[in-house]
Design an enzyme around this catalytic site. Structure first.
Site, PDB file in Angstrom:
ATOM      1  N   LYS A 119       0.855  -1.195   0.000  1.00 20.12           N
ATOM      2  CA  LYS A 119       0.000   0.000   0.000  1.00 20.12           C
ATOM      3  C   LYS A 119       0.875   1.223   0.000  1.00 20.12           C
ATOM      4  O   LYS A 119       1.826   1.323   0.785  1.00 20.12           O
ATOM      5  CB  LYS A 119      -0.878   0.003   1.266  1.00 20.12           C
ATOM      6  CG  LYS A 119      -1.835   1.169   1.332  1.00 20.12           C
ATOM      7  CD  LYS A 119      -3.102   0.917   0.540  1.00 20.12           C
ATOM      8  CE  LYS A 119      -3.902   2.167   0.246  1.00 20.12           C
ATOM      9  NZ  LYS A 119      -3.490   2.856  -1.008  1.00 20.12           N
ATOM     10  N   LYS A 158       5.491   3.426   8.340  1.00 18.92           N
ATOM     11  CA  LYS A 158       4.339   4.319   8.499  1.00 18.92           C
ATOM     12  C   LYS A 158       3.051   3.494   8.515  1.00 18.92           C
ATOM     13  O   LYS A 158       2.200   3.654   9.386  1.00 18.92           O
ATOM     14  CB  LYS A 158       4.322   5.314   7.331  1.00 18.92           C
ATOM     15  CG  LYS A 158       3.195   6.289   7.397  1.00 18.92           C
ATOM     16  CD  LYS A 158       2.938   7.092   6.128  1.00 18.92           C
ATOM     17  CE  LYS A 158       4.103   7.449   5.265  1.00 18.92           C
ATOM     18  NZ  LYS A 158       3.757   8.487   4.273  1.00 18.92           N
ATOM     19  N   LYS A 165       5.356   1.722  -3.072  1.00 17.78           N
ATOM     20  CA  LYS A 165       5.309   3.086  -3.622  1.00 17.78           C
ATOM     21  C   LYS A 165       5.581   3.007  -5.108  1.00 17.78           C
ATOM     22  O   LYS A 165       6.230   2.063  -5.573  1.00 17.78           O
ATOM     23  CB  LYS A 165       6.380   3.954  -2.958  1.00 17.78           C
ATOM     24  CG  LYS A 165       6.132   5.427  -3.087  1.00 17.78           C
ATOM     25  CD  LYS A 165       5.231   5.914  -1.978  1.00 17.78           C
ATOM     26  CE  LYS A 165       4.923   7.380  -2.067  1.00 17.78           C
ATOM     27  NZ  LYS A 165       4.317   7.871  -0.825  1.00 17.78           N
ATOM     28  N   ASP A 177      -0.088  10.735  -4.474  1.00 13.17           N
ATOM     29  CA  ASP A 177       1.043  11.358  -3.784  1.00 13.17           C
ATOM     30  C   ASP A 177       1.280  12.657  -4.571  1.00 13.17           C
ATOM     31  O   ASP A 177       0.360  13.123  -5.259  1.00 13.17           O
ATOM     32  CB  ASP A 177       2.271  10.429  -3.784  1.00 13.17           C
ATOM     33  CG  ASP A 177       3.329  10.830  -2.756  1.00 13.17           C
ATOM     34  OD1 ASP A 177       3.170  10.520  -1.575  1.00 13.17           O
ATOM     35  OD2 ASP A 177       4.326  11.484  -3.143  1.00 13.17           O
ATOM     36  N   SER A 195      -6.875   5.744   3.719  1.00  9.05           N
ATOM     37  CA  SER A 195      -6.956   4.855   2.565  1.00  9.05           C
ATOM     38  C   SER A 195      -7.370   3.451   3.016  1.00  9.05           C
ATOM     39  O   SER A 195      -8.160   2.773   2.356  1.00  9.05           O
ATOM     40  CB  SER A 195      -5.600   4.759   1.865  1.00  9.05           C
ATOM     41  OG  SER A 195      -5.415   5.855   0.986  1.00  9.05           O
TER      42      SER A 195
HETATM   43  N1  GLU Z   1       1.063   9.025  -0.567  1.00  2.93           N
HETATM   44  C1  GLU Z   1       0.521   8.972   0.753  1.00  2.93           C
HETATM   45  C2  GLU Z   1       1.608   8.583   1.735  1.00  2.93           C
HETATM   46  O1  GLU Z   1       2.739   8.971   1.550  1.00  2.93           O
HETATM   47  C3  GLU Z   1      -0.744   8.129   0.836  1.00  2.93           C
HETATM   48  C4  GLU Z   1      -0.607   6.710   0.417  1.00  2.93           C
HETATM   49  C5  GLU Z   1      -1.917   5.924   0.366  1.00  2.93           C
HETATM   50  O2  GLU Z   1      -2.961   6.461   0.680  1.00  2.93           O
HETATM   51  O3  GLU Z   1      -1.829   4.747   0.014  1.00  2.93           O
HETATM   52  O4  GLU Z   1       1.423   7.939   2.719  1.00  2.93           O
END
Ligand code: GLU
Length: 446
Positions: free
Chosen positions: A90, A114, A126, A166, A378
């Site tokens: 994710k 995270k 990512k 992002d 999310s």
């Molecule tokens: N890009 C966001 C982050 O850095 C959200 C990622 C998501 O919702 O999967 O955590």
């Protein structure tokens, strides 16, 4: 550093040459982990670090598309499926010219910890592209997204890998990506992407979540130390999704946001930024923050965005991008009496800036904890998709808030347990690491 962390860090640098941001992200986590390995040799025995630093899968692909003039363009696409110990990969997709494999790996690596901190069943990943959406027409962005998804669709799925937005990827891009995925798969698989439109599987609060979450955890930390956000002067870098909703929430709590920025420059408005105008410029018109001056000639604009940290404030929220605050900037903030720094962006402080902020005993919340609200929401969106349900704004907002408070409690408790009271960097890194590492041990050498 212990011999174990030093050995693995050396190997990471040797095996991944030239990936400076990735090395930086790994080193930052490793610096916190020595006390864990001293107490629990089991992690070294299971080769956890060696396995953690190596993505489970890295996909690099060509993204060809045709611009409005009929020219063929080629960008590079990435998806790093980093770690699935806790759930499907994710993490967001970033479209920005600076994107390369090292950037995606640094972001993917951070995402593992995270996501673990959120307590939700999500692994880390990512992706993105060096495509620059700035100045592109809607039709160009759509063709690019369709080409990008044509390849990406082979690799993702609601139980496999769930991308989101992002930098450079918002609701518009998620829509185009979802449309192409559905067309290729002939399946309405809502849970394959998050950050969707509210009428077609998206969740209320997802748009606001990263910024709101940042303010919720900051509020909790300050409350714990008997400090209120009321009347505090706040500087926020960036004017994208994270910055805008951090500004919105912190203003609701009585603080005064006096400066914001974009990649062209920063805006200083002493009497307080008119956020509705920033939203109109950025979210509706996709314009530059400088346009703010047309309505407010009394505001000041400077075309060096990183100088935003020279403005005197109580709270600094870097919400733009990695390494946007260096040691000089941190020192300026400290000299000007700043009390708190919360990272809305991923890795916005350089290692030297982090050292200064810690040495000067500021309230400092690292990105892995501070900006986890986006990905946490999310995960809430995925839950609603799996249930074919949609929850009210209040219900999602309450869940987000309680996740952020839990992250703060968890990271503080772990920091204390390891003798580093009030060090949220150590607390967040160790708490995230333990969840992932224990799951990896349970699941065997895979
Ligand atoms: N890009 C966001 C982050 O850095 C959200 C990622 C998501 O919702 O999967 O955590």
């Amino acid at each position: 550093m212990s011999t174990y962390t030093e050995k693995v860090l050396k190997m990471v640098k040797k095996r991944n040459p030239g990936e400076a941001e990735f090395h930086q992200a790994v080193e930052e986590v490793f610096e916190s982990l020595d006390p864990v390995f001293e107490r629990h040799p089991v992690y070294e025995e299971h080769g956890i670090l060696e396995r953690l630093v190596e993505p489970e899968r890295q996909i690099i692909f060509r993204v060809p598309w045709v611009d409005d003039e009929g020219n063929t363009k080629v960008n590079r696409g990435f998806r790093v499926e980093y770690n699935s110990a806790l759930g499907p990969y994710k993490g967001g997709l970033r479209f920005h010219p600076s994107v390369n494999v090292g950037i995606v790996k640094f972001l993917g690596f951070e995402q593992i910890f995270k996501n673990a901190l959120t307590g939700r069943p999500i692994g880390g990943g990512k992706g993105g592209s060096d495509f620059d959406p700035k100045g592109k027409s809607d039709a160009e962005v759509m063709r690019f997204c369709q080409s990008f998804m044509t390849e990406l669709s082979r690799h993702i799925g609601f139980q496999t890998d769930v991308p989101a937005g992002d930098i450079g990827v918002g609701g518009r891009e998620i829509g185009y990506l979802f449309g192409q995925y559905k067309r290729i798969k002939n399946k309405y698989e809502a849970g394959v992407l998050t950050g969707k439109g509210l009428d077609w599987g998206g969740s209320l609060v997802r748009t606001e979540a990263t910024g709101y979450g940042l303010v919720y955890i900051l509020e909790e930390m300050l409350k714990d130390n008997k400090i209120s956000l009321n009347n505090q002067k706040v500087v926020i870098s960036g004017s994208g999704n994270v910055a805008i909703y951090a500004a919105e929430k912190i203003t609701q709590l009585g603080a005064n946001v006096i400066a914001m920025s974009d990649s062209s420059g920063y805006l200083y408005h002493e009497k307080g930024i008119d956020l509705e105008l920033v939203k109109e410029i950025k979210e509706v018109n996709r314009g530059r923050i400088k346009e703010y001056l047309q309505k407010y000639p009394d505001a000041e604009y400077c075309d060096k965005c990183t100088d935003i940290w020279s403005i005197k404030c109580d709270v600094a929220l870097p919400c733009a991008t990695q390494n946007e605050m260096d040691a000089d900037a941190a020192q300026q903030l400290i000299d000007n009496g700043v009390i708190a720094v919360g990272e809305g962006a991923n890795m916005p402080l350089t290692p030297e800036a982090i050292k200064l902020v810690k040495d000067n005993d500021l309230f400092y919340i690292p990105g892995k904890a501070a900006n986890a609200g986006g990905v946490a929401t999310s995960a809430i969106e995925m839950t609603q998709n799996a249930m074919f349900d949609d929850w009210t704004f209040d219900k999602v907002d309450q869940k987000l808030k309680s996740i952020m408070v839990n992250i703060y409690d968890d990271a503080s408790a772990v920091a204390e347990e390891y003798g580093m009271e009030d060090d949220l960097v150590a607390g967040a890194n160790i708490a995230g690491f333990l969840k992932v590492a224990n799951a990896m041990i349970d699941q065997g050498v895979v």
